[in-house]
Enzyme design. Structure first.
Site, PDB file in Angstrom:
ATOM      1  N   GLU A  89       0.713  -1.211  -0.110  1.00 21.18           N
ATOM      2  CA  GLU A  89      -0.008   0.045   0.020  1.00 21.18           C
ATOM      3  C   GLU A  89       0.927   1.355   0.050  1.00 21.18           C
ATOM      4  OE1 GLU A  89      -0.737  -2.859   1.785  1.00 21.18           O
ATOM      5  OE2 GLU A  89      -2.873  -2.996   1.925  1.00 21.18           O
TER       6      GLU A  89
ATOM      7  N   THR B  76      -4.690  -7.786  -1.677  1.00 24.48           N
ATOM      8  CA  THR B  76      -5.157  -6.466  -2.176  1.00 24.48           C
ATOM      9  C   THR B  76      -4.358  -6.460  -3.668  1.00 24.48           C
ATOM     10  OG1 THR B  76      -4.065  -5.366  -0.076  1.00 24.48           O
ATOM     11  CG2 THR B  76      -4.742  -3.964  -1.936  1.00 24.48           C
TER      12      THR B  76
ATOM     13  N   ARG C  17      -9.805   0.129  -0.481  1.00 26.09           N
ATOM     14  CA  ARG C  17      -9.083  -0.875  -1.435  1.00 26.09           C
ATOM     15  C   ARG C  17     -10.012  -1.788  -2.163  1.00 26.09           C
ATOM     16  NH1 ARG C  17      -5.233  -2.566   3.162  1.00 26.09           N
ATOM     17  NH2 ARG C  17      -7.226  -2.264   4.257  1.00 26.09           N
TER      18      ARG C  17
ATOM     19  N   ASP D  99      -3.885 -13.503  10.049  1.00 29.46           N
ATOM     20  CA  ASP D  99      -3.746 -12.520   8.762  1.00 29.46           C
ATOM     21  C   ASP D  99      -2.106 -12.521   8.741  1.00 29.46           C
ATOM     22  OD1 ASP D  99      -4.474 -10.842   6.891  1.00 29.46           O
ATOM     23  OD2 ASP D  99      -4.876  -9.297   7.957  1.00 29.46           O
TER      24      ASP D  99
HETATM   25 ZN    ZN Z   1      -7.865  -8.402   4.826  1.00 29.42          ZN
END
Ligand code: ZN
Length: 389
Positions: free
Chosen positions: A69, A98, A162, A284
């Site tokens: 990002e 992403t 996003r 994550d």
């Molecule tokens: Zn996520």
């Protein structure tokens, strides 16, 4: 064969002092005194003073890295095999995230196969944050049906700047494809949902459930502990029959910005009588953990850790008074059930021999076995992997 003697068994429910016998990659006996007449090929492991629990099931790991990002130099690295082992994670689900331009599902599959070669059980979701959904074989249904490791789709981003700002109709069609693919392949077919901090929150999931034939339990939304507001919406979703997942990787700055730590969120849900079967935690791992300022500029970026899953379970028990069996369920049997992994997440006859030995007092991970093979021994030595990558 391996015989675990005198273990305090949490299956994840408490079962007392038990012996557990595994043969090859399966659990074949659980009893309070197992005797084996085998002159060779039997290894006995003394488990006194230790808890025997299922290997952890991590439903969301960016195994090939994520992020970016803040530009190309902020793309996060892939997950080393040893990180999962240290964290007691024997089963995990790889996702893209992403960036579906410089990263690919083909790479996620290759990494999944490498981790499987080293002894872990690895699955993946097709797709990324985006709509239309990226895939390999031409459709979500085909990917789930034709790619062994593929068990669902996601993480599709909602309520996030996003994401692709998709409509409930588009999300319903994604879910329909995952559902049919899952049914035909006898897999979970779940839709993993990345929940951002946007104003719409979880409303799109309720819209799909209200206006289509897709049940709310088709979705598996994560980052539900992102803010107080999302947590409150998550509790409402769970009360409507949905699943909710808390992210255990965090930073001081993210917590200061309003995230509710996963162990705290778990305690709060239990206080509000949410059914434990609907709550999970995931790491994550290797995601980017970005912080944006009020103008949307990136101000900080750290990397998610798979080992945070175990730490969150320990914190839930030690700091927040959550019962050990409940804390364990959120990282073993619950994610396995939701993902449709019928051989995972429990110490039961016929299940895969994914076994952890924990110190009974500190809950530190002493040894890790995955599908019957020792990946970390009592000396803390981790099985060699080619590049540890
Ligand atoms: Zn996520």
């Amino acid at each position: 064969m391996k015989l675990f003697k005198n273990a305090t068994l949490y299956s994840p429910d408490y079962q007392g002092i038990q012996d557990v016998l595994i043969s090859g990659n399966k659990i074949i006996a659980i009893d309070d005194a197992i005797k084996v007449n085998a002159s060779h090929g039997l290894q006995t492991i003394d488990c006194r003073g230790q808890l025997l629990v299922p290997g952890f099931v991590d439903s969301l790991v960016h195994i090939t890295g994520g992020g970016g990002e803040g530009g190309f130099h902020t793309r996060t690295p892939q997950m080393p095999f040893s990180d999962a082992v240290k964290g007691g994670v024997t089963s995990l689900v790889g996702v893209l995230g992403t960036d579906a331009v410089t990263r690919s599902l083909e790479d996620v599959i290759a990494k999944a196969k490498a981790l499987k070669h080293d002894g872990l059980s690895v699955y993946l979701h097709t797709g990324s944050y985006h709509y239309p959904v990226v895939n390999i074989t031409g459709s979500i249904e085909k990917d789930i049906m034709l790619i062994d490791e593929c068990i669902g789709v996601g993480e599709i981003a909602i309520a996030d700047h996003r994401g692709s700002q998709l409509s409930w109709q588009e999300l319903a069609r994604i879910a329909a494809q995952a559902r049919v693919g899952g049914m035909l392949a006898n897999k979970g077919g779940i839709v993993s949902i990345h929940v951002g901090d946007g104003d719409r929150g979880l409303s799109i999931l309720h819209e799909v459930a209200e206006h289509s034939d897709i049940p709310i339990s088709q979705f598996y939304p994560t980052h539900i502990n992102r803010t107080e507001k999302v947590l409150a919406q998550g509790i409402a979703l769970a009360n409507a029959g949905g699943y909710i997942d808390f992210t255990t990787s965090t930073t001081e700055q993210i917590l200061a910005d309003g995230e509710v730590a996963a162990p705290e969120a778990l305690k709060r849900c239990l206080q509000e009588n949410v059914n434990i079967a609907q709550i999970t935690m995931s790491s994550d791992g290797n995601a980017s953990l970005p912080v944006f300022d009020s103008k949307g500029r990136l101000t900080d970026l750290q990397i998610g850790q798979v080992t945070s899953l175990h730490q969150a379970m320990v914190d839930a028990v030690k700091q927040h008074g959550v019962a050990l069996n409940d804390a364990l369920k959120t990282i073993t049997s619950n994610p396995a059930d939701i993902l449709g992994l019928t051989q995972k997440g429990q110490i039961e006859l016929g299940f895969d021999a994914d076994v952890l030995l924990l110190d009974a007092d500190t809950l530190t991970i002493n040894q890790v076995f995955a599908q019957g093979k020792c990946l970390m021994n009592a000396a803390g030595e981790i099985k060699q992997s080619y590049f540890d990558s």
